[in-house]
Design a protein around this motif. Structure first.
Motif, PDB file in Angstrom:
ATOM      1  N   GLY A  42       0.831  -1.189  -0.060  1.00  0.00           N
ATOM      2  CA  GLY A  42       0.154  -0.009   0.051  1.00  0.00           C
ATOM      3  C   GLY A  42       0.893   1.202  -0.209  1.00  0.00           C
ATOM      4  O   GLY A  42       2.216   1.157  -0.203  1.00  0.00           O
ATOM      5  N   GLU A  43       0.154   2.292   0.354  1.00  0.00           N
ATOM      6  CA  GLU A  43       0.966   3.826   0.399  1.00  0.00           C
ATOM      7  C   GLU A  43       1.512   3.951   1.535  1.00  0.00           C
ATOM      8  O   GLU A  43       2.753   4.282   1.512  1.00  0.00           O
ATOM      9  CB  GLU A  43      -0.192   4.792   0.039  1.00  0.00           C
ATOM     10  CG  GLU A  43       0.406   6.054  -0.166  1.00  0.00           C
ATOM     11  CD  GLU A  43      -0.684   7.134  -0.815  1.00  0.00           C
ATOM     12  OE1 GLU A  43      -1.061   8.149   0.046  1.00  0.00           O
ATOM     13  OE2 GLU A  43      -1.537   6.629  -1.572  1.00  0.00           O
ATOM     14  N   ALA A  44       0.689   4.180   2.612  1.00  0.00           N
ATOM     15  CA  ALA A  44       1.607   4.629   3.923  1.00  0.00           C
ATOM     16  C   ALA A  44       0.466   4.240   4.976  1.00  0.00           C
ATOM     17  O   ALA A  44      -0.849   4.106   4.596  1.00  0.00           O
ATOM     18  CB  ALA A  44       1.506   6.216   3.654  1.00  0.00           C
ATOM     19  N   PRO A  45       1.002   4.477   6.381  1.00  0.00           N
ATOM     20  CA  PRO A  45      -0.112   4.023   7.277  1.00  0.00           C
ATOM     21  C   PRO A  45      -0.792   5.165   7.683  1.00  0.00           C
ATOM     22  O   PRO A  45      -0.520   6.132   7.409  1.00  0.00           O
ATOM     23  CB  PRO A  45       1.023   3.886   8.542  1.00  0.00           C
ATOM     24  CG  PRO A  45       2.224   3.501   7.890  1.00  0.00           C
ATOM     25  CD  PRO A  45       2.305   4.205   6.734  1.00  0.00           C
ATOM     26  N   GLY A  46      -2.146   4.895   7.968  1.00  0.00           N
ATOM     27  CA  GLY A  46      -2.957   5.901   8.563  1.00  0.00           C
ATOM     28  C   GLY A  46      -3.052   6.017   9.872  1.00  0.00           C
ATOM     29  O   GLY A  46      -2.103   5.208  10.553  1.00  0.00           O
ATOM     30  N   SER A  47      -4.021   6.431  10.585  1.00  0.00           N
ATOM     31  CA  SER A  47      -4.126   6.668  12.310  1.00  0.00           C
ATOM     32  C   SER A  47      -4.185   5.450  12.803  1.00  0.00           C
ATOM     33  O   SER A  47      -3.564   5.241  13.875  1.00  0.00           O
ATOM     34  CB  SER A  47      -5.254   7.831  12.479  1.00  0.00           C
ATOM     35  OG  SER A  47      -6.284   7.366  11.925  1.00  0.00           O
ATOM     36  N   VAL A  57      -5.254  -1.968   9.304  1.00  0.00           N
ATOM     37  CA  VAL A  57      -5.959  -2.420  10.364  1.00  0.00           C
ATOM     38  C   VAL A  57      -7.261  -1.587  10.538  1.00  0.00           C
ATOM     39  O   VAL A  57      -8.200  -2.033  11.507  1.00  0.00           O
ATOM     40  CB  VAL A  57      -5.121  -2.598  11.842  1.00  0.00           C
ATOM     41  CG1 VAL A  57      -4.242  -3.495  11.776  1.00  0.00           C
ATOM     42  CG2 VAL A  57      -4.699  -1.235  12.237  1.00  0.00           C
ATOM     43  N   GLY A  58      -7.314  -0.658   9.984  1.00  0.00           N
ATOM     44  CA  GLY A  58      -8.744   0.335   9.828  1.00  0.00           C
ATOM     45  C   GLY A  58      -9.646  -0.286   8.943  1.00  0.00           C
ATOM     46  O   GLY A  58      -9.522  -1.388   8.685  1.00  0.00           O
ATOM     47  N   ARG A  59     -10.491   0.808   8.444  1.00  0.00           N
ATOM     48  CA  ARG A  59     -11.789   0.365   7.935  1.00  0.00           C
ATOM     49  C   ARG A  59     -11.182  -0.224   6.434  1.00  0.00           C
ATOM     50  O   ARG A  59     -11.748  -1.246   5.879  1.00  0.00           O
ATOM     51  CB  ARG A  59     -12.484   1.690   7.619  1.00  0.00           C
ATOM     52  CG  ARG A  59     -13.638   1.732   8.738  1.00  0.00           C
ATOM     53  CD  ARG A  59     -14.502   2.936   8.418  1.00  0.00           C
ATOM     54  NE  ARG A  59     -15.420   2.598   7.430  1.00  0.00           N
ATOM     55  CZ  ARG A  59     -15.483   3.558   6.288  1.00  0.00           C
ATOM     56  NH1 ARG A  59     -15.139   4.729   6.237  1.00  0.00           N
ATOM     57  NH2 ARG A  59     -16.399   3.251   5.411  1.00  0.00           N
ATOM     58  N   ALA A  60     -10.055   0.581   6.041  1.00  0.00           N
ATOM     59  CA  ALA A  60      -9.614   0.025   4.614  1.00  0.00           C
ATOM     60  C   ALA A  60      -8.935  -1.332   4.748  1.00  0.00           C
ATOM     61  O   ALA A  60      -8.960  -2.409   4.001  1.00  0.00           O
ATOM     62  CB  ALA A  60      -8.578   1.029   3.991  1.00  0.00           C
ATOM     63  N   PRO A  89       1.338  13.223   8.044  1.00  0.00           N
ATOM     64  CA  PRO A  89       0.469  14.119   8.859  1.00  0.00           C
ATOM     65  C   PRO A  89      -0.927  14.186   8.065  1.00  0.00           C
ATOM     66  O   PRO A  89      -0.658  14.510   6.782  1.00  0.00           O
ATOM     67  CB  PRO A  89       1.029  15.023   9.101  1.00  0.00           C
ATOM     68  CG  PRO A  89       2.646  15.131   8.834  1.00  0.00           C
ATOM     69  CD  PRO A  89       2.796  13.826   8.003  1.00  0.00           C
ATOM     70  N   GLY A  90      -2.056  13.938   8.681  1.00  0.00           N
ATOM     71  CA  GLY A  90      -3.281  14.309   7.990  1.00  0.00           C
ATOM     72  C   GLY A  90      -3.295  13.306   6.997  1.00  0.00           C
ATOM     73  O   GLY A  90      -4.346  13.596   5.838  1.00  0.00           O
ATOM     74  N   ASN A  91      -2.687  12.102   6.809  1.00  0.00           N
ATOM     75  CA  ASN A  91      -2.657  11.208   5.863  1.00  0.00           C
ATOM     76  C   ASN A  91      -2.474  11.628   4.299  1.00  0.00           C
ATOM     77  O   ASN A  91      -3.059  11.243   3.268  1.00  0.00           O
ATOM     78  CB  ASN A  91      -4.334  10.656   5.559  1.00  0.00           C
ATOM     79  CG  ASN A  91      -4.274   9.818   6.901  1.00  0.00           C
ATOM     80  OD1 ASN A  91      -3.422   9.136   7.512  1.00  0.00           O
ATOM     81  ND2 ASN A  91      -5.620   9.250   7.215  1.00  0.00           N
ATOM     82  N   ARG A  92      -1.944  12.878   4.244  1.00  0.00           N
ATOM     83  CA  ARG A  92      -1.233  13.282   2.852  1.00  0.00           C
ATOM     84  C   ARG A  92      -0.575  12.422   2.114  1.00  0.00           C
ATOM     85  O   ARG A  92       0.064  11.514   2.522  1.00  0.00           O
ATOM     86  CB  ARG A  92      -0.582  14.762   3.182  1.00  0.00           C
ATOM     87  CG  ARG A  92       0.708  14.536   3.694  1.00  0.00           C
ATOM     88  CD  ARG A  92       1.750  15.681   3.561  1.00  0.00           C
ATOM     89  NE  ARG A  92       2.807  15.679   4.479  1.00  0.00           N
ATOM     90  CZ  ARG A  92       4.011  14.895   4.034  1.00  0.00           C
ATOM     91  NH1 ARG A  92       3.965  13.872   3.369  1.00  0.00           N
ATOM     92  NH2 ARG A  92       4.928  14.922   4.999  1.00  0.00           N
ATOM     93  N   ASN A  93      -0.352  12.664   0.854  1.00  0.00           N
ATOM     94  CA  ASN A  93       0.565  11.850   0.066  1.00  0.00           C
ATOM     95  C   ASN A  93       2.130  11.812   0.400  1.00  0.00           C
ATOM     96  O   ASN A  93       2.408  13.001   0.945  1.00  0.00           O
ATOM     97  CB  ASN A  93       0.441  12.374  -1.502  1.00  0.00           C
ATOM     98  CG  ASN A  93      -1.016  11.833  -1.989  1.00  0.00           C
ATOM     99  OD1 ASN A  93      -1.735  10.859  -1.543  1.00  0.00           O
ATOM    100  ND2 ASN A  93      -1.339  12.665  -3.184  1.00  0.00           N
ATOM    101  N   PRO A  94       2.482  10.748   0.437  1.00  0.00           N
ATOM    102  CA  PRO A  94       4.065  10.733   0.540  1.00  0.00           C
ATOM    103  C   PRO A  94       4.734  11.664  -0.243  1.00  0.00           C
ATOM    104  O   PRO A  94       4.618  11.815  -1.561  1.00  0.00           O
ATOM    105  CB  PRO A  94       4.486   9.022   0.294  1.00  0.00           C
ATOM    106  CG  PRO A  94       3.143   8.258   0.295  1.00  0.00           C
ATOM    107  CD  PRO A  94       2.141   9.450   0.021  1.00  0.00           C
TER     108      PRO A  94
END
Length: 186
Positions: A42-47, A57-60, A89-94
């Motif tokens: 995937g892209e990057a971890p979320g919160s 581990v979240g909804r996705a 931060p804020g799930n912005r793009n890497p």
């Protein structure tokens, strides 16, 4: 290979290689079978991932679990990781410098696991691994060769939560993965 993955994780240490270090809670290295035949990137971890230190581990992630189970595999049988090991931060793009700092670790993970197939989840992972800027809508559904692995791209589960009409296309991609795995195993 589990030992080698442990060595890669040890090399990452308490990583301070990019500007994401001060804002993360946990490094999200990856999880699953160290000898997996199928890996998801995937892209990057979320919160949720940042808090638990585990990928998807979240909804996705719950949707990804269902996608994996749709081809008769479990999360324990595959390997799951991200391009970035820390949450932006804020799930912005890497950003390019963050990707450059993390990329050697991802490459080493894949070289250690040696999956037969890598499934890129979303535009960012596909563009990074395949070194292209072709839109994911045109990349998906095709296999590419990368360092002895077959690479296929599909839509990110987070995108499917927003655009459930695309689930059919992801199911088609999963059927292709299942067929290709069978072909490679025989």
């Amino acid at each position: 290979t589990a030992m080698t993955l442990d060595a890669i994780r040890a090399d990452i240490g308490d990583c301070q290689r990019c500007k994401l270090a001060p804002t993360r809670t946990n490094i999200v290295f990856g999880s699953g079978n160290p000898a997996a035949e199928l890996a998801f990137v995937g892209e990057a971890p979320g919160s949720d991932e940042d808090l638990q230190g585990l990928p998807f581990v979240g909804r996705a992630g719950q949707l990804l679990t269902k996608i994996i189970e749709s081809i008769n595999l479990t999360r324990e049988e595959v390997y799951i990781c991200n391009i970035l090991k820390c949450r932006p931060p804020g799930n912005r793009n890497p950003e390019p410098d963050e990707v450059a700092a993390c990329n050697p670790f991802l490459r080493r993970q894949l070289a250690t696991i040696r999956p037969k197939i890598v499934c890129c989840l979303g535009t960012f992972a596909a563009h990074n691994l395949l070194q292209t800027t072709v839109p994911i809508s045109l990349l998906r559904g095709k296999f590419f060769d990368l360092d002895g692995m077959r690479v296929i791209a599909t839509f990110h589960p987070a995108y499917l939560l927003r655009s459930p009409d695309k689930k059919r296309e992801v199911w088609e991609d999963m059927k292709q993965i299942r067929a290709e795995l069978s072909r490679l195993q025989s």
